[in-house]
Design an enzyme around this catalytic site. Sequence first.
Site, PDB file in Angstrom:
ATOM      1  N   ASN A  11      43.046  53.876  34.624  1.00 30.42           N
ATOM      2  CA  ASN A  11      42.941  55.130  34.170  1.00 30.42           C
ATOM      3  C   ASN A  11      42.811  56.318  35.092  1.00 30.42           C
ATOM      4  OD1 ASN A  11      41.492  57.119  32.886  1.00 30.42           O
ATOM      5  ND2 ASN A  11      39.478  56.179  32.655  1.00 30.42           N
ATOM      6  N   LYS A  13      42.194  59.350  35.007  1.00 32.13           N
ATOM      7  CA  LYS A  13      41.288  60.277  34.772  1.00 32.13           C
ATOM      8  C   LYS A  13      41.892  61.756  35.023  1.00 32.13           C
ATOM      9  CE  LYS A  13      37.852  57.311  35.743  1.00 32.13           C
ATOM     10  NZ  LYS A  13      36.507  57.022  36.372  1.00 32.13           N
ATOM     11  N   HIS A 100      35.358  56.604  26.583  1.00 31.06           N
ATOM     12  CA  HIS A 100      34.814  56.644  27.852  1.00 31.06           C
ATOM     13  C   HIS A 100      33.536  57.285  28.217  1.00 31.06           C
ATOM     14  CE1 HIS A 100      34.928  56.757  32.172  1.00 31.06           C
ATOM     15  NE2 HIS A 100      36.018  55.751  32.166  1.00 31.06           N
ATOM     16  N   GLU A 102      32.590  59.232  30.582  1.00 33.64           N
ATOM     17  CA  GLU A 102      32.817  60.335  30.988  1.00 33.64           C
ATOM     18  C   GLU A 102      32.924  61.426  30.035  1.00 33.64           C
ATOM     19  OE1 GLU A 102      35.927  59.450  33.797  1.00 33.64           O
ATOM     20  OE2 GLU A 102      34.250  58.691  34.967  1.00 33.64           O
ATOM     21  N   GLU A 169      32.158  48.936  30.541  1.00 36.66           N
ATOM     22  CA  GLU A 169      32.153  49.713  31.740  1.00 36.66           C
ATOM     23  C   GLU A 169      30.780  50.111  31.973  1.00 36.66           C
ATOM     24  OE1 GLU A 169      36.046  51.262  32.865  1.00 36.66           O
ATOM     25  OE2 GLU A 169      35.006  52.954  31.624  1.00 36.66           O
ATOM     26  N   GLY A 175      32.634  54.414  39.732  1.00 37.29           N
ATOM     27  CA  GLY A 175      32.990  55.419  40.882  1.00 37.29           C
ATOM     28  C   GLY A 175      31.744  55.127  42.054  1.00 37.29           C
ATOM     29  N   SER A 213      34.218  50.269  39.591  1.00 34.24           N
ATOM     30  CA  SER A 213      34.437  49.924  40.920  1.00 34.24           C
ATOM     31  C   SER A 213      35.300  48.518  41.272  1.00 34.24           C
ATOM     32  CB  SER A 213      33.190  49.835  41.608  1.00 34.24           C
ATOM     33  OG  SER A 213      32.244  51.243  41.332  1.00 34.24           O
TER      34      SER A 213
HETATM   35  P1  13P Z   1      36.126  53.328  38.814  1.00 30.57           P
HETATM   36  O1  13P Z   1      37.227  52.290  38.711  1.00 30.57           O
HETATM   37  O2  13P Z   1      36.556  54.420  39.588  1.00 30.57           O
HETATM   38  O3  13P Z   1      34.891  53.070  39.177  1.00 30.57           O
HETATM   39  O4  13P Z   1      36.494  53.848  37.393  1.00 30.57           O
HETATM   40  C1  13P Z   1      36.499  52.988  36.369  1.00 30.57           C
HETATM   41  C2  13P Z   1      36.572  53.609  35.029  1.00 30.57           C
HETATM   42  O5  13P Z   1      35.717  54.643  34.617  1.00 30.57           O
HETATM   43  C3  13P Z   1      37.663  53.206  34.230  1.00 30.57           C
HETATM   44  O6  13P Z   1      37.820  53.700  33.008  1.00 30.57           O
END
Ligand code: 13P
Length: 252
Positions: A11, A13, A100, A102, A169, A175, A213
Amino acid sequence: MTNKLKYFIGNWKMFGDFGSFNIIHKINQFGYKSRKLNKKKIVLCVPNTLIHFFKKKLRLKHISLGAQNCHPHKSYGPFTGSVNALMLKKAGAEYIILGHSENRLEGETNQIIKKKIISALDKKLNVIFCVGETHKEKIKGRTFSILRKQIRSTLEKKFNINKIILAYEPVWSIGTNRIPKINELINTIKFIKNEFKKTLKIKKIPKILYGGSVNPKNIRLFSSIRDIDGFLIGGASQSSKKFIDIIKNYYK
Ligand code: 13P
């Protein structure tokens, strides 16, 4: 090592530009070279602006491309700045991440996510449906009730299970370099699978990914968990080396 199909889904982002095709190219080459070694599916969910460009420029065969969100409306319409599932499919996306955290943090509700899933399934996209609890919810012991609500108020019996992949997740893990304890993760994965089966009234075991992560160093910790069907990888998927090392180390 298991011969079950495993997903490695990146992903990106809001990262990446036209110069980033090099990353995709290297991952595609790795996909080609390692195609006979293990059963795996590699997907890169990139910004909408890059899907068509990557698809055309690289004639990708060993990886698939995906999007990261869409507007819930099924067809064209007066929605300034939005892109629907149909447009993403036409651009070359085969997968789409929905729900997601976010986007949930920006106000996306379970009801909106449900509409987006209906729209994406209608266009025959494979949906990667994300669920996960925040740190506050975790310490209050509400993880399971939050996950249950996210699943029950979003999914429906009529949904095509073959086109939905779940992704657990935990928000506190994204992150942050923090990952769940393995025993906790095993229990949570089991809980999510059961809730999914109950909600859709099916016997078939759904596919589930872990995300949060994941990196080349910690990936080995996850390989003992048979019930995980793959990984949703954020930061580390923006580097071809890290992404490829995650796959290599997983099968070591
Ligand atoms: P990270 O791997 O950067 O923690 O992000 C995970 C994520 O949000 C994947 O959709």
